[in-house]
Enzyme design. Structure first.
Site, PDB file in Angstrom:
ATOM      1  N   LYS A  35     -38.447  -1.163  19.512  1.00  0.00           N
ATOM      2  CA  LYS A  35     -37.745  -2.493  18.720  1.00  0.00           C
ATOM      3  C   LYS A  35     -36.476  -2.166  18.255  1.00  0.00           C
ATOM      4  CE  LYS A  35     -38.388  -6.261  16.472  1.00  0.00           C
ATOM      5  NZ  LYS A  35     -37.358  -6.154  15.432  1.00  0.00           N
ATOM      6  N   GLY A  88     -45.891 -13.168   7.795  1.00  0.00           N
ATOM      7  CA  GLY A  88     -47.319 -12.706   7.566  1.00  0.00           C
ATOM      8  C   GLY A  88     -47.991 -13.977   7.422  1.00  0.00           C
ATOM      9  N   GLU A  93     -29.598  -6.593  20.871  1.00  0.00           N
ATOM     10  CA  GLU A  93     -29.419  -8.057  20.392  1.00  0.00           C
ATOM     11  C   GLU A  93     -28.133  -8.208  19.579  1.00  0.00           C
ATOM     12  OE1 GLU A  93     -31.236  -9.964  16.226  1.00  0.00           O
ATOM     13  OE2 GLU A  93     -32.765  -9.349  17.689  1.00  0.00           O
ATOM     14  N   TYR A  94     -27.671  -7.055  18.790  1.00  0.00           N
ATOM     15  CA  TYR A  94     -26.315  -7.138  18.163  1.00  0.00           C
ATOM     16  C   TYR A  94     -25.237  -6.922  19.140  1.00  0.00           C
ATOM     17  CZ  TYR A  94     -27.449  -5.392  13.139  1.00  0.00           C
ATOM     18  OH  TYR A  94     -27.898  -5.141  11.969  1.00  0.00           O
ATOM     19  N   HIS A 134     -34.034  -2.573  20.878  1.00  0.00           N
ATOM     20  CA  HIS A 134     -34.103  -4.202  21.118  1.00  0.00           C
ATOM     21  C   HIS A 134     -33.081  -4.912  20.327  1.00  0.00           C
ATOM     22  CE1 HIS A 134     -35.260  -8.187  19.648  1.00  0.00           C
ATOM     23  NE2 HIS A 134     -35.659  -8.327  20.797  1.00  0.00           N
ATOM     24  N   ASN A 135     -33.155  -4.344  19.078  1.00  0.00           N
ATOM     25  CA  ASN A 135     -32.204  -4.977  18.158  1.00  0.00           C
ATOM     26  C   ASN A 135     -30.915  -4.766  18.261  1.00  0.00           C
ATOM     27  OD1 ASN A 135     -34.792  -5.958  16.816  1.00  0.00           O
ATOM     28  ND2 ASN A 135     -34.019  -5.665  14.810  1.00  0.00           N
ATOM     29  N   ARG A 146      -9.873  22.202  22.024  1.00  0.00           N
ATOM     30  CA  ARG A 146     -11.124  22.883  20.920  1.00  0.00           C
ATOM     31  C   ARG A 146     -10.783  24.283  20.966  1.00  0.00           C
ATOM     32  NH1 ARG A 146     -16.134  22.008  22.400  1.00  0.00           N
ATOM     33  NH2 ARG A 146     -16.779  22.168  20.136  1.00  0.00           N
ATOM     34  N   SER A 175     -40.940  -9.035  17.529  1.00  0.00           N
ATOM     35  CA  SER A 175     -39.598  -9.673  17.446  1.00  0.00           C
ATOM     36  C   SER A 175     -39.929 -11.388  18.046  1.00  0.00           C
ATOM     37  CB  SER A 175     -38.922  -9.247  18.571  1.00  0.00           C
ATOM     38  OG  SER A 175     -37.644  -9.927  18.603  1.00  0.00           O
TER      39      SER A 175
END
Length: 483
Positions: free
Chosen positions: A186, A17, A193-194, A189-190, A449, A130
């Site tokens: 976002k 912030g 990133e992982y 995006h993360n 199945r 980010s």
């Protein structure tokens, strides 16, 4: 600063912030700030006496000192605190005022909040931000979504403070789409990133354990990789990490760090969304699971003295294997992004979002953790074919994998033979091999199945006809002479 109306307000003076406030003020915007722990407000104002900042004494004071339509950014912990602050702020706002959630909120919450806030005559933006602390201060990637009419009110501020890329200094920020679209992008995006981080870690792990390379030697490898197609922020920081020595022991600092990875949940959210939408994202999922198994350190230590595996030492040409690992990393990265974009495309259909996929790639080219040269290729892919179903079908990426897949297969094969875990490399290759096949063994799965649960199946010679059921048990009895 006098209490003349400010351009924008911000609630939440933790590091992110504070840095975002200073970034906005750097670009000529006056900012009113508030924090639940009010002592932080005075401290922040005192630390920045010459800036156009106003320290509000209450929520009411904050709202009273903003230009209309009021714009208030929330940078608070995701979850109930966001709802709590919306309830505190809303009574002091007028029709058309804008509440902006800049935290890592889960997109279903953003969908709900957009509807609830709009029902009160207000507008809501849920925006992914980010780039961490440095990005917030110097230019993040910003991915806003929500009440579309609010975009024109915040566009200048958001694009001014966002990272800039290219010869034309393009901002890494544009409108994503309705309600939860910004936070969804976002989140993915993360997830990517992982995947990126796990792939890099597997490349490091293989060089370390199969070739016995030192941290300094691997530093030089990553430095070289960062000059080519793999150029990216994550390769860059890996290069830097491997060069740093621990002052206490003289060992490479990376080797003094306990191998138990943390996570905050966005990778799990991405994996869960992929499962909900029926979109395969195995590389992202494996990256999440790799963190989970790393956290089982005591179990792994105990198992290491009991369970056996092959010798991890590689006997071949080391330079050739390092070159192959680079190519495997590149191919796997392509697949990881392909999975992420396929997931975004499926979500757009599910939630009725019209998204610009090339624009999303542009937003990720600077400021964010996954920023990379590679993203320009993704932008070009969607510019050439806006309806592209999967990045693997783009000519550039198709040719890149054609050129490098032999090395990719060799790395995965060697890892298996040497007993070195490469779940992200392996899952990316399995994804590629599955996607390129016109047939898969799901015909047998459907038979299973139907056998045990009468779930029915479709016939290859009548695919559009109604599903059928076979009396597998009855036929089996006849074949075995039991009927």
């Amino acid at each position: 600063m006098s209490n003349s109306p400010c351009d924008i307000g911000l609630i939440g003076l933790a590091v992110m912030g504070k840095n975002l406030v200073l970034n906005m003020e750097d670009h000529g915007y006056s900012v009113a700030v508030f924090n639940r722990t009010t002592s932080k407000i005075g401290e922040f104002i005192d630390e920045n006496p010459d800036r156009k900042l106003y320290g509000a004494t209450s929520i009411e004071d904050l709202c009273a000192n903003l230009k209309t339509p009021r714009k208030i950014i929330l940078l608070v912990k995701a979850g109930p605190p966001v709802d709590d602050f919306i309830e505190l702020i809303a009574p002091h706002l007028d029709d058309g005022d804008i509440i902006i959630d800049g935290g890592n909120s889960h997109f279903p919450d953003t969908i709900r909040r957009t509807a609830e806030v709009e029902a009160r005559g207000l507008r809501f933006i849920g925006t992914g931000v980010s780039g961490g602390e440095e990005g917030a201060r110097l230019g993040p990637s910003i991915m806003p979504g929500g009440s579309e009419s609010a975009w024109g009110e915040v566009k200048d501020i958001f694009q001014a403070i966002a990272a800039k890329v290219g010869e034309e200094n393009e901002p890494c920020c544009d409108w994503v789409g309705p309600d939860g679209a910004g936070h969804y992008v976002k989140m993915v995006h993360n997830g990517i990133e992982y995947g990126d981080m796990q792939l890099i870690c597997e490349a490091y792990f293989m060089m370390k354990h199969s070739l016995g390379m030192s941290a300094q030697e691997m530093h030089e490898v990553f430095a070289r990789w960062n000059e080519g197609e793999l150029e990216s922020y994550l390769i860059e920081i890996t290069r830097d990490i491997l060069a740093i020595t621990d002052e206490e022991t003289g060992n490479p600092l990376v080797e003094m760090i306990l191998d138990t990875a943390g996570q905050k949940g966005t990778g799990r959210w991405t994996s869960a969304s992929a499962l909900d939408l029926g979109i395969p994202a195995p590389t992202i999922v494996e990256a999440v699971l790799a963190r989970a198994i790393s956290a089982q350190k005591p179990d792994r230590v105990a198992a290491s003295g009991i369970l056996n595996g092959p010798d991890s030492s590689y006997e071949g040409d080391a330079a050739e294997l390092v070159d192959a690992i680079e190519k495997a990393l590149y191919c796997s990265k392509i697949c990881s992004y392909a999975q992420g974009y396929a997931l975004i495309r499926a979500a757009a259909k599910e939630y009725d979002w019209e998204l610009d996929y090339g624009s999303i790639a542009l937003m990720w080219r600077g400021g964010c953790i996954i920023r990379a040269r590679f993203l320009e290729r993704i932008r070009d892919a969607f510019a050439n074919d806006p309806g592209l179903n999967n990045l693997l079908l783009d000519p550039f990426f198709r040719e890149a994998i054609d050129e490098n897949q032999a090395a990719w297969r060799r790395v995965v094969s060697e890892a298996v033979k040497l007993g070195i875990p490469t779940p992200a490399f392996s899952s990316a290759l399995a994804y590629y091999d599955s996607y390129r096949r016109d047939t898969l063994p799901a015909n047998l799965l459907q038979a299973q199945r139907d056998y045990f649960g009468a779930h029915t199946y479709r016939r290859v010679d009548r695919p559009e006809a109604d599903p059928v059921h076979t009396d597998w048990v009855g036929i089996t009895r006849k074949l075995q002479g039991r009927d």
